[in-house]
Design an enzyme around this catalytic site. Structure first.
Site, short mmCIF file in Angstrom:
data_model
loop_
_atom_site.label_atom_id
_atom_site.label_comp_id
_atom_site.label_asym_id
_atom_site.label_seq_id
_atom_site.Cartn_x
_atom_site.Cartn_y
_atom_site.Cartn_z
N CYS A 289 -35.68 4.62 -8.82
CA CYS A 289 -35.30 3.80 -9.98
C CYS A 289 -35.93 4.33 -11.26
O CYS A 289 -35.60 3.88 -12.36
CB CYS A 289 -35.71 2.35 -9.77
SG CYS A 289 -35.50 1.83 -8.06
N CYS B 113 -33.74 -11.31 -8.49
CA CYS B 113 -33.46 -9.89 -8.24
C CYS B 113 -32.49 -9.32 -9.26
O CYS B 113 -31.56 -10.00 -9.70
CB CYS B 113 -32.83 -9.72 -6.86
SG CYS B 113 -33.72 -10.51 -5.52
N SER B 114 -32.69 -8.04 -9.61
CA SER B 114 -31.74 -7.36 -10.49
C SER B 114 -30.50 -7.02 -9.67
O SER B 114 -30.56 -6.92 -8.45
CB SER B 114 -32.39 -6.11 -11.08
OG SER B 114 -32.83 -5.26 -10.05
N ILE C 152 -26.64 -5.03 -8.64
CA ILE C 152 -26.03 -3.72 -8.40
C ILE C 152 -25.12 -3.46 -9.60
O ILE C 152 -24.29 -4.31 -9.94
CB ILE C 152 -25.17 -3.77 -7.11
CG1 ILE C 152 -25.99 -4.21 -5.91
CG2 ILE C 152 -24.45 -2.45 -6.87
CD1 ILE C 152 -26.96 -3.22 -5.37
N LYS D 127 -32.78 -7.33 -15.04
CA LYS D 127 -32.27 -8.58 -14.46
C LYS D 127 -30.91 -8.97 -15.04
O LYS D 127 -29.99 -9.29 -14.30
CB LYS D 127 -33.30 -9.69 -14.71
CG LYS D 127 -32.86 -11.05 -14.27
CD LYS D 127 -32.80 -11.14 -12.76
CE LYS D 127 -31.86 -12.24 -12.29
NZ LYS D 127 -30.45 -11.89 -12.36
N HIS E 157 -28.86 -2.96 -13.57
CA HIS E 157 -29.79 -1.92 -13.13
C HIS E 157 -29.05 -0.79 -12.41
O HIS E 157 -29.14 -0.67 -11.18
CB HIS E 157 -30.85 -2.58 -12.24
CG HIS E 157 -31.93 -1.66 -11.76
ND1 HIS E 157 -32.30 -0.51 -12.42
CD2 HIS E 157 -32.72 -1.72 -10.63
CE1 HIS E 157 -33.28 0.08 -11.74
NE2 HIS E 157 -33.53 -0.61 -10.65
#
Lengths: 388, 133
Positions: free
Chosen positions: A87, A210-211, A213, A332, A336
């Site tokens: 990442c 969670c961030s 897809i 977020k 991402h």
């Protein structure tokens, strides 16, 4: 070492971009950055492109020449390098490009980052992301990527009394900021209750911790500071670029309430920029999970270790707070696309320092910091930018 | 994935064979070729060392969204465990009510099926942990 400036920025819309391919995204971000800089193709000396897992997301490795091809620069045979650091691929590409320009080797460099994550189906994207963790000793035994951050969250909560509500407040703040960013994947404001009611992914992290897809690409153009004036009046200088690594696995580290690589990269960056954390006007930090932002603001010295949750609750990191964090909406809400994230953070800082961030503009922003992390903290990159 | 990738880890995953630094005596698991404290001095001096298998839960999470290999197994608990020898590892906690798991809980290793390579592929075994008596 020469001083290095950013003379152009560009990024695509972030989101589930069904009609766009990896090539389309790379071309769009690159063209935007080149147009923003007003630079001709013949001037470009090199390209660096961050991509985490193009081989598994689109079955295509060797994407550096692909980027040269889509940019129409093949007849110039410019050198291009693909950089992989999970990442943090974008941030590490930026670091490499910075070194190349600072050293005097190249003058004008395009740094990009891209990821096309929605061409795989089902749980495949999650499985690919798990390769940022230790496949043999973490993922093999059933640890997921959110699971590793959940281990840090649980540890932080146990040690410092950080609460689920405080975690949720990170997501609420970032969605609020993202609601003002036209490029963001999610422009919807959310509440603490929304986060806590969302499905559990890995306790204590809910889906809205969670961030997402995301598909997207981003790019910036670097130049030696003394040549930057020919291209722009709003010169943003790179005051520091610092990279640090740690063990691939979480269990191999000395502590679990911090990402030691991020602490190290942060310290090196502050030293290089000759500033202190309190001199930073705004920061984009790697909030792949809500706990990651809380740990990040501690690791970067904005608050004391253990006080990140409380500081978030008290609004220290909100748009009108003392140190606004993730004005873009962060990973977020903005999304991402892993390889693009590090460069998208730089895009936001440059926009803010130029005073072009519109509704989410931070008044009189002079110094901005970007913090990009790979995996559960195996790689960390910190950049400090200043408007001159 | 070729099976060699799994059988070469059998001693470590079945029997918790880690490494002990021949210079400073620190124990490492998963096994490693170099002691990060002694570095070059430890090269060639890392000896096999069998862990006792007992440890303490340092942190844990209940996984609700599993990766494809663990489809149908969730919710399950994954923990960061501090082994009595001082090293940390990641493993599942089984044979108890998930609600009873807590930081500081004493656990011991047990030999279990971890996952399988599809319906017709190899079955992979290794350590999981249960509450220590």
């Amino acid at each position: 070492m020469r001083e290095v400036a950013i003379i152009g920025i560009g990024m695509t819309q972030f989101g589930e971009l069904w009609e766009k391919s990896f090539r389309d995204l790379v071309a769009e971000a690159g063209i935007k950055a080149i147009s923003d800089a007003g630079i001709e193709g013949e001037k470009i000396d090199a390209m660096y492109i961050g991509g985490m897992s193009t081989g598994r997301f689109i079955g295509q490795e060797h994407v550096a020449p692909l980027a040269v091809e889509v940019a129409g620069l093949q007849d110039l045979h410019i050198p291009a390098v693909r950089v992989e650091a999970a990442c943090a691929s974008g941030g590490v590409a930026m670091h490499q490009a910075y070194i190349a320009v600072a050293s005097g080797m190249y003058d004008f460099v395009v740094v990009g980052g891209a990821e096309k994550m929605t061409d795989v189906v089902g749980g495949e994207a999650t499985n690919i992301l798990a390769s940022a963790a230790d496949r043999e000793w973490e993922a093999f035994f059933g640890a997921t990527f959110p699971g590793l951050y959940a281990l840090m969250a649980k540890y932080h909560m146990h040690k410092y009394g950080t609460t689920q509500e405080q975690l949720a407040m990170v997501a609420v703040k970032n969605h609020y900021n993202g609601s003002m960013n036209p490029k963001a994947q999610f422009k919807r404001k959310i509440t603490v209750e929304d986060v806590l009611k969302s499905p559990m992914v890995a306790e204590p992290l809910h889906l809205l911790d969670c961030s997402p897809i995301t598909d997207g690409a981003s790019a910036v153009i670097l130049a030696p500071l003394d040549k930057a004036k020919e291209y722009t009046d709003k010169i943003v200088k790179i005051k520091a670029s610092a990279l640090a690594c740690d063990t691939l696995s979480l269990h191999g580290r000395k502590r679990f309430d911090s990402l030691p690589a991020a602490v190290h990269a942060g310290k090196k960056a502050y030293e290089m920029a000759e500033i202190k954390p309190e001199d930073v006007d705004l920061a984009e930090v790697h909030d792949c999970f809500t706990i990651a932002e809380i740990i990040a603001i501690e690791d970067l010295g904005f608050v004391e270790k253990g006080k990140g949750g409380k500081a978030t609750e008290e609004g220290l990191t909100s748009l009108n707070g003392e140190i606004p964090v993730n004005t873009s909406g962060g990973l977020k809400s903005k999304g991402h696309p892993v390889g693009a994230t590090g460069i998208a953070q730089i895009n936001e800082i440059v926009l803010q320092l130029r005073g072009e961030a519109e509704q989410r503009q931070i008044k009189d922003a002079k110094i901005g910091l970007a913090h990009n992390v790979g995996g559960s903290g195996g790689t960390a990159v910190v950049h400090i930018l200043e408007v001159v | 994935m070729g099976v060699a990738r799994y059988w070469r880890e059998i001693p470590h995953r079945y029997n918790l064979i880690g490494k002990k630094c021949g210079v400073c005596g620190k124990v490492y698991f998963p096994p490693r070729s170099i002691c990060p404290d002694c570095r070059r001095k430890s090269a060639g001096k890392m000896e096999d060392y069998k862990l006792k298998g007992s440890g303490t839960v340092e942190s844990f999470s209940i996984i609700h969204v599993p990766p494809p290999e663990f489809e149908g197994k969730s919710p399950y608990a994954v923990a960061l465990i501090k082994m009595d020898e001082g090293c940390y590892l990641t493993g599942q906690i089984v044979d108890c009510d998930l609600k009873d798991i807590h930081i500081g809980m004493r656990v011991e290793a047990c030999f279990r099926r971890i996952q399988e390579d599809g319906k017709r592929g190899a079955i992979y075994y290794g350590y999981k942990f249960r509450k220590a008596e």
